[in-house]
Write a protein that holds these residues in place. Structure first.
Motif, PDB file in Angstrom:
ATOM      1  N   LEU A  65      52.720  42.231  43.002  1.00  0.00           N
ATOM      2  CA  LEU A  65      52.556  41.153  42.013  1.00  0.00           C
ATOM      3  C   LEU A  65      51.253  40.400  42.248  1.00  0.00           C
ATOM      4  O   LEU A  65      50.554  40.051  41.300  1.00  0.00           O
ATOM      5  CB  LEU A  65      53.720  40.168  42.097  1.00  0.00           C
ATOM      6  N   ARG A  66      50.949  40.131  43.515  1.00  0.00           N
ATOM      7  CA  ARG A  66      49.728  39.391  43.853  1.00  0.00           C
ATOM      8  C   ARG A  66      48.497  40.171  43.392  1.00  0.00           C
ATOM      9  O   ARG A  66      47.494  39.595  42.997  1.00  0.00           O
ATOM     10  CB  ARG A  66      49.620  39.127  45.367  1.00  0.00           C
ATOM     11  N   GLU A  67      48.574  41.526  43.480  1.00  0.00           N
ATOM     12  CA  GLU A  67      47.438  42.351  43.043  1.00  0.00           C
ATOM     13  C   GLU A  67      47.313  42.383  41.523  1.00  0.00           C
ATOM     14  O   GLU A  67      46.230  42.223  40.981  1.00  0.00           O
ATOM     15  CB  GLU A  67      47.609  43.793  43.559  1.00  0.00           C
ATOM     16  N   SER A  68      48.465  42.606  40.843  1.00  0.00           N
ATOM     17  CA  SER A  68      48.398  42.785  39.391  1.00  0.00           C
ATOM     18  C   SER A  68      48.439  41.478  38.599  1.00  0.00           C
ATOM     19  O   SER A  68      47.892  41.393  37.507  1.00  0.00           O
ATOM     20  CB  SER A  68      49.537  43.705  38.918  1.00  0.00           C
ATOM     21  N   HIS A  69      49.095  40.463  39.139  1.00  0.00           N
ATOM     22  CA  HIS A  69      49.211  39.168  38.442  1.00  0.00           C
ATOM     23  C   HIS A  69      48.998  38.021  39.438  1.00  0.00           C
ATOM     24  O   HIS A  69      49.936  37.298  39.766  1.00  0.00           O
ATOM     25  CB  HIS A  69      50.594  39.016  37.803  1.00  0.00           C
ATOM     26  N   PRO A  70      47.763  37.843  39.919  1.00  0.00           N
ATOM     27  CA  PRO A  70      47.527  36.805  40.950  1.00  0.00           C
ATOM     28  C   PRO A  70      47.877  35.392  40.486  1.00  0.00           C
ATOM     29  O   PRO A  70      48.096  34.505  41.302  1.00  0.00           O
ATOM     30  CB  PRO A  70      46.031  36.931  41.268  1.00  0.00           C
ATOM     31  N   GLU A  71      47.958  35.199  39.150  1.00  0.00           N
ATOM     32  CA  GLU A  71      48.267  33.854  38.625  1.00  0.00           C
ATOM     33  C   GLU A  71      49.748  33.503  38.769  1.00  0.00           C
ATOM     34  O   GLU A  71      50.128  32.335  38.710  1.00  0.00           O
ATOM     35  CB  GLU A  71      47.842  33.744  37.147  1.00  0.00           C
ATOM     36  N   ILE A  72      50.612  34.508  38.989  1.00  0.00           N
ATOM     37  CA  ILE A  72      52.051  34.243  39.118  1.00  0.00           C
ATOM     38  C   ILE A  72      52.363  33.759  40.531  1.00  0.00           C
ATOM     39  O   ILE A  72      51.961  34.384  41.510  1.00  0.00           O
ATOM     40  CB  ILE A  72      52.882  35.509  38.790  1.00  0.00           C
ATOM     41  N   LYS A  73      53.046  32.641  40.641  1.00  0.00           N
ATOM     42  CA  LYS A  73      53.426  32.096  41.949  1.00  0.00           C
ATOM     43  C   LYS A  73      54.799  32.650  42.338  1.00  0.00           C
ATOM     44  O   LYS A  73      55.700  32.702  41.494  1.00  0.00           O
ATOM     45  CB  LYS A  73      53.514  30.565  41.908  1.00  0.00           C
ATOM     46  N   VAL A  74      54.939  33.041  43.600  1.00  0.00           N
ATOM     47  CA  VAL A  74      56.215  33.603  44.059  1.00  0.00           C
ATOM     48  C   VAL A  74      56.834  32.688  45.114  1.00  0.00           C
ATOM     49  O   VAL A  74      56.173  32.311  46.092  1.00  0.00           O
ATOM     50  CB  VAL A  74      56.043  35.019  44.650  1.00  0.00           C
ATOM     51  N   VAL A  75      58.091  32.319  44.892  1.00  0.00           N
ATOM     52  CA  VAL A  75      58.851  31.560  45.879  1.00  0.00           C
ATOM     53  C   VAL A  75      59.978  32.471  46.373  1.00  0.00           C
ATOM     54  O   VAL A  75      60.779  32.957  45.579  1.00  0.00           O
ATOM     55  CB  VAL A  75      59.457  30.273  45.264  1.00  0.00           C
ATOM     56  N   VAL A  76      59.989  32.728  47.673  1.00  0.00           N
ATOM     57  CA  VAL A  76      61.059  33.544  48.260  1.00  0.00           C
ATOM     58  C   VAL A  76      62.334  32.715  48.288  1.00  0.00           C
ATOM     59  O   VAL A  76      62.308  31.536  48.668  1.00  0.00           O
ATOM     60  CB  VAL A  76      60.679  34.009  49.687  1.00  0.00           C
ATOM     61  N   LEU A  77      63.435  33.319  47.862  1.00  0.00           N
ATOM     62  CA  LEU A  77      64.741  32.662  47.919  1.00  0.00           C
ATOM     63  C   LEU A  77      65.690  33.654  48.588  1.00  0.00           C
ATOM     64  O   LEU A  77      66.071  34.657  47.997  1.00  0.00           O
ATOM     65  CB  LEU A  77      65.228  32.301  46.519  1.00  0.00           C
TER      66      LEU A  77
END
Length: 198
Positions: A65-77
């Motif tokens: 996701l970081r490579e293809s959509h760096p604008e998306i923020k990921v929160v681990v749950l």
């Protein structure tokens, strides 16, 4: 977007956001591969990501996701807060790390904070990061870079603001990570705030 291999968990999380005016669940995925496919069409601002899933696990999905959509923020749950799990997630570049026993309000706050470019860590995760042996504090220039990271600025913006090259920004961040004993921007910001450096 909610990513978890358990339908009951996804239903429960969706329910927690049902009546929140400024947060909308735009998609749900049951594993990392499905999450990557949905990210293209649903374009979420924030992804709540489980770590342990069949197929493509959380960390693998975060990296892609970081490579293809760096604008998306990921929160681990997740239910796991072992050092290894936290380190792998932080290295993948997450905006936050929460445990599944987090209260509803904390989840809402985490999504808003991540969307605004901030970082969120569960207390147990923050204290684990804090208990690592301290290295020398970052230099004033390194802290300038970190302050801009804390505001959600990307390397290119930081370079423009401070009139330095992107390579120099990356070098400063590498030194900051080493001095703070962390492996991601989110963790660096949180540890620096906890220590009163920024």
């Amino acid at each position: 977007m909610i990513v978890d291999d358990h339908p009951v968990v996804r239903d429960g999380l969706r329910g927690m956001f049902d009546h929140v005016a400024d947060i909308e669940v735009v998609a749900e995925a049951s594993d990392g591969f499905e999450a990557l496919a949905l990210a293209r069409s649903a374009r979420p601002h924030v992804v709540l990501m489980d770590l342990r899933m069949p197929g493509l696990d959380g960390v693998g999905a975060i990296q892609r996701l970081r490579e293809s959509h760096p604008e998306i923020k990921v929160v681990v749950l997740t239910t796991y807060d072992t050092d290894a799990d936290v380190a792998r997630a932080m290295a993948a570049g997450v905006a936050g790390y929460l445990l599944k026993d987090a209260p509803r309000e904390e989840l809402h706050r985490a999504v808003r904070t991540a969307a605004a470019g901030g970082a969120v860590l569960a207390p147990s995760v923050a204290s684990a990061l804090m208990s690592r042996p301290a290295a020398p504090d970052p230099s004033p220039r390194e802290l300038e870079v970190l302050r801009l990271v804390a505001r959600g600025s990307a390397n290119k913006e930081i370079a423009r603001t401070l009139l330095i090259s992107e390579t120099t920004v990356k070098t400063h961040l590498k030194h900051v990570f080493a001095k703070l004993g962390v492996e991601s921007r989110a963790a660096a910001v949180v540890v620096a705030m906890e220590r009163g450096l920024i």
